[in-house]
Write a protein that holds these residues in place. Structure first.
Motif, PDB file in Angstrom:
ATOM      1  N   TYR A  87       0.845  -1.231  -0.019  1.00  0.00           N
ATOM      2  CA  TYR A  87       0.289  -0.234   0.456  1.00  0.00           C
ATOM      3  C   TYR A  87       0.948   1.308  -0.117  1.00  0.00           C
ATOM      4  CZ  TYR A  87      -3.136   3.273   1.750  1.00  0.00           C
ATOM      5  OH  TYR A  87      -3.809   4.814   1.891  1.00  0.00           O
ATOM      6  N   VAL A  88       1.063   2.322  -0.951  1.00  0.00           N
ATOM      7  CA  VAL A  88       1.454   3.242  -1.054  1.00  0.00           C
ATOM      8  C   VAL A  88       0.931   4.186   0.207  1.00  0.00           C
ATOM      9  CG1 VAL A  88       2.289   5.180  -2.346  1.00  0.00           C
ATOM     10  CG2 VAL A  88       2.128   2.713  -3.228  1.00  0.00           C
ATOM     11  N   GLU A  89       1.279   4.465   1.152  1.00  0.00           N
ATOM     12  CA  GLU A  89       0.886   5.154   2.159  1.00  0.00           C
ATOM     13  C   GLU A  89       0.069   7.217   0.976  1.00  0.00           C
ATOM     14  OE1 GLU A  89       0.078   5.155   5.140  1.00  0.00           O
ATOM     15  OE2 GLU A  89       1.490   3.506   5.747  1.00  0.00           O
ATOM     16  N   ARG A  90      -0.735   7.233   1.838  1.00  0.00           N
ATOM     17  CA  ARG A  90      -1.056   8.548   1.645  1.00  0.00           C
ATOM     18  C   ARG A  90      -1.871   8.654  -0.297  1.00  0.00           C
ATOM     19  NH1 ARG A  90       2.495   8.945   4.689  1.00  0.00           N
ATOM     20  NH2 ARG A  90       4.071   9.955   3.615  1.00  0.00           N
ATOM     21  N   TRP A  91      -1.998   7.926  -0.099  1.00  0.00           N
ATOM     22  CA  TRP A  91      -2.478   7.537  -1.908  1.00  0.00           C
ATOM     23  C   TRP A  91      -3.356   8.370  -2.184  1.00  0.00           C
ATOM     24  CZ3 TRP A  91      -0.629   6.063  -6.237  1.00  0.00           C
ATOM     25  CH2 TRP A  91      -1.408   5.601  -7.771  1.00  0.00           C
ATOM     26  N   PHE A  92      -4.436   8.166  -1.042  1.00  0.00           N
ATOM     27  CA  PHE A  92      -5.404   8.963  -1.883  1.00  0.00           C
ATOM     28  C   PHE A  92      -5.592  10.619  -1.714  1.00  0.00           C
ATOM     29  CE2 PHE A  92      -7.098   4.720  -0.745  1.00  0.00           C
ATOM     30  CZ  PHE A  92      -7.906   4.425  -1.567  1.00  0.00           C
ATOM     31  N   LYS A  93      -4.778  10.930  -0.670  1.00  0.00           N
ATOM     32  CA  LYS A  93      -4.258  12.066  -0.456  1.00  0.00           C
ATOM     33  C   LYS A  93      -4.173  13.215  -2.208  1.00  0.00           C
ATOM     34  CE  LYS A  93      -1.354  15.881   1.400  1.00  0.00           C
ATOM     35  NZ  LYS A  93      -0.088  16.190   2.152  1.00  0.00           N
ATOM     36  N   HIS A  94      -3.937  12.572  -2.833  1.00  0.00           N
ATOM     37  CA  HIS A  94      -2.489  12.660  -3.843  1.00  0.00           C
ATOM     38  C   HIS A  94      -3.423  12.439  -5.249  1.00  0.00           C
ATOM     39  CE1 HIS A  94       1.194  14.747  -2.109  1.00  0.00           C
ATOM     40  NE2 HIS A  94       0.812  12.795  -1.838  1.00  0.00           N
ATOM     41  N   ASN A  95      -4.332  11.010  -4.528  1.00  0.00           N
ATOM     42  CA  ASN A  95      -4.943  10.818  -6.244  1.00  0.00           C
ATOM     43  C   ASN A  95      -6.273  10.223  -5.534  1.00  0.00           C
ATOM     44  OD1 ASN A  95      -2.954   9.262  -7.604  1.00  0.00           O
ATOM     45  ND2 ASN A  95      -2.089   9.038  -6.752  1.00  0.00           N
ATOM     46  N   PRO A  96      -7.147  10.901  -5.513  1.00  0.00           N
ATOM     47  CA  PRO A  96      -8.222  10.774  -4.508  1.00  0.00           C
ATOM     48  C   PRO A  96      -9.502  10.458  -5.926  1.00  0.00           C
ATOM     49  CG  PRO A  96      -7.830  13.133  -4.779  1.00  0.00           C
ATOM     50  CD  PRO A  96      -7.071  12.634  -5.393  1.00  0.00           C
ATOM     51  N   PRO A  97     -10.480   9.950  -5.269  1.00  0.00           N
ATOM     52  CA  PRO A  97     -11.495   8.838  -7.018  1.00  0.00           C
ATOM     53  C   PRO A  97     -12.154  10.609  -7.384  1.00  0.00           C
ATOM     54  CG  PRO A  97     -11.473   8.213  -4.944  1.00  0.00           C
ATOM     55  CD  PRO A  97     -11.294   9.111  -4.730  1.00  0.00           C
ATOM     56  N   MET A  98     -12.310  10.440  -9.014  1.00  0.00           N
ATOM     57  CA  MET A  98     -12.749  11.852  -9.125  1.00  0.00           C
ATOM     58  C   MET A  98     -14.414  11.556  -9.692  1.00  0.00           C
ATOM     59  SD  MET A  98      -9.363  12.755  -9.818  1.00  0.00           S
ATOM     60  CE  MET A  98      -9.388  14.654 -10.936  1.00  0.00           C
ATOM     61  N   ASN A  99     -15.042  11.229  -9.517  1.00  0.00           N
ATOM     62  CA  ASN A  99     -15.968  11.188  -9.963  1.00  0.00           C
ATOM     63  C   ASN A  99     -16.655   9.672  -9.129  1.00  0.00           C
ATOM     64  OD1 ASN A  99     -16.262   9.151 -11.343  1.00  0.00           O
ATOM     65  ND2 ASN A  99     -15.398  10.306 -13.255  1.00  0.00           N
ATOM     66  N   SER A 100     -18.636   9.668  -8.335  1.00  0.00           N
ATOM     67  CA  SER A 100     -18.741   8.779  -8.221  1.00  0.00           C
ATOM     68  C   SER A 100     -18.783   7.383  -8.612  1.00  0.00           C
ATOM     69  CB  SER A 100     -20.294   9.095  -8.203  1.00  0.00           C
ATOM     70  OG  SER A 100     -20.840   9.111  -9.227  1.00  0.00           O
ATOM     71  N   LYS A 101     -18.094   7.366 -10.461  1.00  0.00           N
ATOM     72  CA  LYS A 101     -18.212   5.534 -10.511  1.00  0.00           C
ATOM     73  C   LYS A 101     -16.717   5.440 -10.065  1.00  0.00           C
ATOM     74  CE  LYS A 101     -21.107   6.586 -14.061  1.00  0.00           C
ATOM     75  NZ  LYS A 101     -20.782   5.809 -16.532  1.00  0.00           N
ATOM     76  N   HIS A 102     -15.516   6.163 -10.010  1.00  0.00           N
ATOM     77  CA  HIS A 102     -14.656   6.569 -10.025  1.00  0.00           C
ATOM     78  C   HIS A 102     -14.117   5.380  -8.291  1.00  0.00           C
ATOM     79  CE1 HIS A 102     -10.052   7.461  -9.841  1.00  0.00           C
ATOM     80  NE2 HIS A 102     -10.423   5.901  -9.561  1.00  0.00           N
TER      81      HIS A 102
END
Length: 158
Positions: A87-102
């Motif tokens: 798991y790449v730590e803090r992944w979602f800080k830099h790569n949050p989902p872009m929309n509801s389908k994502h």
């Protein structure tokens, strides 16, 4: 393997911080590999048997294990040796989902993570990025207010 054809890697990676303070060029290369390898997915968490990484990087298992441990110690990745999950730590800080389908697709990936410990961490990180959208009443925005009332809200209007 992922069907991703690209990954976002921020230029901020090269600013002073944890990445630049890594002890060797091999440690830095391994981190960039984890960010961009074909196993990467939208959850920033994937199963990666040692042999695959060693073959991709042209490294011995000993070198790979030592460099991976340095990344764990630096807090840049988490790793579960029992099921080979990275798991790449803090992944979602830099790569949050872009929309509801994502977001829905990412949630499905998270639900399939083999490591209970890492899945719980990824779920918590993912949930923290899913703040509910603020509810804004149409009259709260200056442009709507002006259009509906004929006043200039920003200049004080009537």
């Amino acid at each position: 393997m992922s069907s991703r054809t690209f990954s976002k890697v921020s230029p901020a990676l090269w600013r002073p911080g944890r990445f630049l303070s890594l002890p060797t060029s091999d440690t830095k290369l391994l981190y960039v590999y984890f960010l961009t390898c074909e196993h990467m997915n939208s959850a920033g968490c994937f199963r990666l048997p040692d042999g695959y990484a060693c073959a991709d990087l042209g490294w011995s298992a000993d070198t790979y294990h030592a460099e991976r441990e340095r990344l764990v110690e630096a807090g840049l990745i988490d790793f579960d040796a029992d099921c080979s999950v990275v798991y790449v730590e803090r992944w979602f800080k830099h790569n949050p989902p872009m929309n509801s389908k994502h977001a829905a697709g990412t949630r499905r990936i998270i639900e399939g993570i083999e490591s209970d410990r890492i899945r719980e961490k990824v779920e918590a990180d993912f949930t923290a990025t899913q703040e509910p959208a603020a509810t804004v009443h149409p009259f709260d925005t200056p442009s709507t207010h002006s259009r509906l009332t004929g006043t200039n809200f920003m200049r004080g209007g009537r």
